[in-house]
Design a protein around this motif. Structure first.
Motif: not given
Ligand code: GDP
Ligand code: IMO
Ligand code: MG
Length: 422
Positions: A10-11, A227, A271, A277, A304
């Motif tokens: 994911q991020w 990312l 994130r 997002f 986050r």
């Protein structure tokens, strides 16, 4: 064959380090392949927390060898601090930590440049200000200093003098900042060289020789799929390739060496920094996930951003990386929700799509599926069968819709809170 890869799906902050620590017991050599001290990797063993930025997260396992690969950008200050901290905890690094002679070095010049650029630009990325972008740009510009270059006096002098002159010009003339005295930078490099001189080797040769001898290698990614500088949400990305291509380039191994690719995947999404997002929850739910999940950066301490699981994103992560297995982390954090949402698709320009349009992500709306949550605390569960039915349904739905075999569930930060899924 003989190599497994663990990639953030994911991020970033998916719980990669916890899983790397878990996989390390069955591995001989653990290799960090990209990124730098922008990473914050947390391992908890018997309640004691260890945070790594550069040293592979397998170092806590006695007898295992750790390697910092050529794809990593190394901040001497952070690496030396990490080495000293481990040694103060009684963890001996002699013969257990090797560093690629082709890994690039991050100097205070890069960190100052990163910070100055962030402040200068109108469309901020929210970088970690660890000098990552400037160090990778120097690599591409062919003006960077590599670990091995420290041992050649002529190259060192020429390369460093040029980079200091160039960066100081930018810092002074473009950003109106103080320049760095060259002797300060030279002193940092000389001190570092003395501390790591026995660790710097040709790591691809070392790794291939080890694989030929039947050793098991684990490749550790930093950051995560979304990312990635090529496949992520550019420009809100890091400056390296956390995805499978980066794993090969940053270690020197080849595609035929790879046996399995684990996508480390959080049961919801977080994130840090700026950028689109789609499933972000800015209200109460986001706050609840942040508090329960302890979602504050391990490197910068920044809160986050939190949101729901995203299927188009994970499907793209599977395709780009060739993920064979999923390790699903932080499932325990979702306890107590009446309803759990999952983005099953997106809506873009009035049409429903099921893929991840990285360049148009800021324009998509998630199309949610809702599932009943569970109220029980699941942190003591040690098997799939002992999970509440709703939790079983949730993870099976993710498995089916992502097309990735669910192999491992993590239900707590400690090394012990991990079980395999049949
Ligand atoms: P990484 O960058 O992917 O290695 O992840 P971080 O270490 O930055 O962030 C993950 C955070 O979640 C750390 O604080 C971990 O200790 C914690 N963590 C990992 N797995 C679990 C889990 O299954 N449950 C809970 N509650 N915490 C976890
Ligand atoms: P781990 O390995 C989460 C984010 C930053 C910023 C963007 C660019 O712990 O998962 P950079 O300093 O790399 O130029 O910043 O990338 N970022 C991360 N987010 N986890 C990380 O690492 C990250 N490393 C960088 O917040 O948005
Ligand atoms: Mg992290």
């Amino acid at each position: 064959m003989g190599c497994i890869v663990a990639i953030g799906a994911q991020w970033g902050d998916e719980g990669k380090a916890k899983m790397i620590d878990f996989f390390s017991k069955d591995t001989d050599i653990i290799v960090r392949y990209q990124g730098g001290a922008n990473a914050g990797h947390t391992v908890v063993v018997d309640g004691v927390k260890h945070v790594f930025h550069l040293i592979p997260s397998g170092i806590l396992h006695e007898g295992k060898v750790c390697v910092i690969g050529n794809g990593v950008v190394i901040d001497p200050e952070v690496l030396l601090e990490e080495m000293e901290l481990l040694e103060s905890k009684g963890i001996n690094l002699k013969g257990r930590l090797y560093i690629s002679d082709a890994a690039h070095i991050i100097l205070p010049l890069h960190k100052a440049f990163d910070e100055a650029m962030e402040e200068f630009r109108s469309n901020k990325i929210g970088t970690t200000r660890r000098g990552i972008g400037p160090a990778y740009s120097d690599k591409c510009l062919r003006i960077g200093l590599r670990m091995g270059d420290m041992f050649d006096k002529d190259i060192l002098h020429e390369r460093l003098t040029f980079d200091i002159t160039l960066k100081n010009l930018y810092l002074e003339k473009v950003f109106s900042r103080n320049p760095f005295p060259p002797e300060k930078i030279f002193a940092i490099v000389e001190h570092f060289r003395g501390k790591v001189k026995d660790m710097v080797i040709n790591t691809p040769h070392y790794l291939h020789t080890a694989l030929d001898a039947g050793k098991k290698v684990l490749l550790e990614g930093a950051q995560g799929f979304a990312l990635d500088i090529d496949h992520g949400t550019y420009p809100f990305v890091t400056s390296s390739n956390p995805t499978i291509g980066g794993a090969l380039l940053g270690s020197g191994l080849n595609a035929f060496d790879i046996e399995k690719i684990y996508g480390i995947t959080k049961a919801y999404i977080t994130r840090v920094g700026e950028g689109p997002f789609p499933t972000e929850e800015k209200g109460e739910i986001g706050e609840m996930l942040r508090t329960r999940g302890g979602e504050f950066g391990a490197t910068t301490g920044r809160p986050r951003r939190c949101g729901w699981f995203d299927l188009p994103l994970i499907r793209q992560a599977r395709r780009i990386n060739g993920i064979t297995d999923m390790a699903l982390t932080k499932l325990d954090v979702l306890s107590g929700l009446q309803t759990i949402k999952i983005a099953a698709a997106y809506r873009l320009d009035g049409k429903q799509i099921d893929y991840f349009p990285s360049a148009q992500l800021h324009r998509v709306e998630p199309v949610y599926t809702e599932m009943p949550g569970w109220q029980e605390d699941i942190s003591a569960c040690t098997s799939f069968a002992s999970l509440p039915k709703q939790a079983q349904n949730y993870v099976r739905y993710i498995e089916k819709e992502s097309g990735i075999k669910l192999s491992i569930i993590s239900n707590g930060a400690d090394r012990k809170s991990t079980f395999s899924v049949p």
